[in-house]
Structure formats: C-alpha cells, structure tokens
Scaffold this motif. Sequence first.
Motif, mmCIF file in Angstrom:
data_model
loop_
_atom_site.group_PDB
_atom_site.id
_atom_site.type_symbol
_atom_site.label_atom_id
_atom_site.label_comp_id
_atom_site.label_asym_id
_atom_site.label_seq_id
_atom_site.Cartn_x
_atom_site.Cartn_y
_atom_site.Cartn_z
ATOM 1 N N ASN A 175 0.835 -1.205 0.000
ATOM 2 C CA ASN A 175 0.000 0.000 0.000
ATOM 3 C C ASN A 175 0.871 1.257 0.000
ATOM 4 O O ASN A 175 0.539 2.249 -0.663
ATOM 5 C CB ASN A 175 -0.956 0.011 1.198
ATOM 6 N N HIS B 11 -9.968 -12.256 5.020
ATOM 7 C CA HIS B 11 -10.383 -12.966 3.807
ATOM 8 C C HIS B 11 -10.843 -14.393 4.121
ATOM 9 O O HIS B 11 -11.766 -14.905 3.491
ATOM 10 C CB HIS B 11 -9.251 -12.937 2.791
ATOM 11 N N VAL C 211 -8.201 -8.174 -3.664
ATOM 12 C CA VAL C 211 -8.681 -7.015 -2.902
ATOM 13 C C VAL C 211 -7.603 -5.926 -2.868
ATOM 14 O O VAL C 211 -7.913 -4.737 -2.990
ATOM 15 C CB VAL C 211 -9.111 -7.427 -1.467
ATOM 16 N N MET C 212 -6.354 -6.327 -2.731
ATOM 17 C CA MET C 212 -5.266 -5.341 -2.755
ATOM 18 C C MET C 212 -5.203 -4.650 -4.109
ATOM 19 O O MET C 212 -5.222 -3.416 -4.198
ATOM 20 C CB MET C 212 -3.907 -6.006 -2.448
ATOM 21 N N GLU D 61 -7.668 -1.835 -2.502
ATOM 22 C CA GLU D 61 -6.773 -1.094 -1.603
ATOM 23 C C GLU D 61 -5.835 -0.144 -2.352
ATOM 24 O O GLU D 61 -5.720 1.039 -2.000
ATOM 25 C CB GLU D 61 -5.931 -2.064 -0.757
ATOM 26 N N THR E 66 -16.776 -8.623 -1.545
ATOM 27 C CA THR E 66 -15.990 -8.071 -0.440
ATOM 28 C C THR E 66 -15.375 -6.780 -0.953
ATOM 29 O O THR E 66 -15.918 -6.154 -1.851
ATOM 30 C CB THR E 66 -14.955 -9.093 0.080
ATOM 31 N N ALA F 135 -12.600 -3.182 0.061
ATOM 32 C CA ALA F 135 -11.725 -2.469 0.992
ATOM 33 C C ALA F 135 -12.356 -1.133 1.361
ATOM 34 O O ALA F 135 -13.204 -0.613 0.630
ATOM 35 C CB ALA F 135 -10.345 -2.259 0.379
ATOM 36 N N HIS G 76 -8.560 -0.756 5.312
ATOM 37 C CA HIS G 76 -8.944 -2.060 5.861
ATOM 38 C C HIS G 76 -9.460 -2.940 4.720
ATOM 39 O O HIS G 76 -10.250 -2.477 3.887
ATOM 40 C CB HIS G 76 -10.036 -1.886 6.924
ATOM 41 N N PRO G 77 -9.045 -4.223 4.683
ATOM 42 C CA PRO G 77 -9.383 -5.080 3.543
ATOM 43 C C PRO G 77 -10.755 -5.749 3.602
ATOM 44 O O PRO G 77 -10.890 -6.954 3.389
ATOM 45 C CB PRO G 77 -8.255 -6.115 3.550
ATOM 46 N N SER G 78 -11.788 -4.966 3.933
ATOM 47 C CA SER G 78 -13.169 -5.453 3.819
ATOM 48 C C SER G 78 -14.079 -4.248 3.676
ATOM 49 O O SER G 78 -13.633 -3.106 3.818
ATOM 50 C CB SER G 78 -13.584 -6.268 5.054
ATOM 51 N N GLN H 265 -7.145 -12.128 -1.080
ATOM 52 C CA GLN H 265 -6.345 -11.039 -0.511
ATOM 53 C C GLN H 265 -5.641 -10.252 -1.619
ATOM 54 O O GLN H 265 -5.656 -9.019 -1.620
ATOM 55 C CB GLN H 265 -5.309 -11.602 0.456
#
Length: 200
Positions: A14, A128, A176-177, A181, A139, A141, A110-112, A173
């Motif tokens: 990040n 995750h 999502v990144m 994110e 889902t 971020a 935050h990853p959700s 994960q």
Amino acid sequence: MLKIGILVSGGGTNLQAVLDAIDCGTITNAEVKVVISNNRNAYALERARNHGIEDFCISPADFKEREEFYEALLSKIDQYCLDLIVLAGYLVAIPAAMIKKYRNRIINVHPSLIPSFCGKGYYGLKVHEAALARGVKVTGATVHYVDEGMDTGPILLQKAVEVREGDTPEALQRRVMEEAEWQILPQAIQLIANGQEESQ
C-alpha cells in the motif's frame, strides 16, 4: 503541500501504491516525509529508502512498557509536523493520545467493506478467511478515519471486489489489494490533499 507519515508493519504494498501515485501525478500536493514500522525487517522500510524517504523502526519489543513505546512513537511523529498519518497495514494499536492529537488526520485502509469483517482480530489473511467462510459474494476495501474504536471511524471511500468460485484466502487477498486497496488509498489521499474529501 500535504505532509504525510506512513505507518507499516510488513511488505508495504500500500505504501508503494501511494509512492507510485505521487510519482505519476495521480496524487498531487502531497509528499511522504517519513515511514515508520514496528518491524525492523519490514520490506516497507526498504521501499522508503529506495525513495529517499526517512525511515524508522519503533518497536514495542524495544521498550519495557507499552506507554514508553507510545511516547517514542508520538515523539517521532511530532518531529515531522505531519498533516496526515496513513496506517497502511500497521498491526499495532494507535495510542489514544495520538488519536486525540491528530483527530481527523489519521486514516486507515482495511481489507473489507466495513462494517463487515472488521474490529478486533480481523487483520491480514484472517479478514479474507472470514469472508470466504461466511460465503459472501462481494468483499472489498475501506479507507476510514481512525477514532478510538477498532475500525469504527468515519468512512472516506469504499470499493467492492467480487468473490470468485474457488477463491483461496490468498487469492482473494491479492485481488482485494490490486482492485481496491491500491486504488482507494491513493484516491483518499488525493481528496484530502486537495480539500475534496468533504464532498464525497
């Protein structure tokens, strides 16, 4: 010019997304002044060095009392007269004194999609794993301001990510990144740096 400090615990992907966005002009009117980690082996510190940014490890393990660690962390942050503190995968609780002093100037990614899969115990891969165990189809971020609660501060930005058939926690994960994110953290900083976050 928005002066930013970034707190990290691990690889710093990040952090890299923010640095890349500044380099290519997606984030304007902002510069990263310091990167601080609680983990001296965090690759994020290497990323900071590669960018000519001052970096420090301030670890709770180096202090007898947690309060001493908090004082050292806050003292180091104060030296930089920061306008914004970004928690980018920082796995240490932020002291109340710091939240109070930097009210509405600390953000976290935050990853959700908060309020799902957040709060105590929900970090990293655990988020995750929980999302897959619950069987959610979407889902994502969230970037939010930090307050005294755990993932309870005002939400700045959110981005949804599809959960796919056969996803592992690791695959989810990563998606999502990449899809959320790394997109919304630079976007949030750009909004704050240019005084536009209120309109979101």
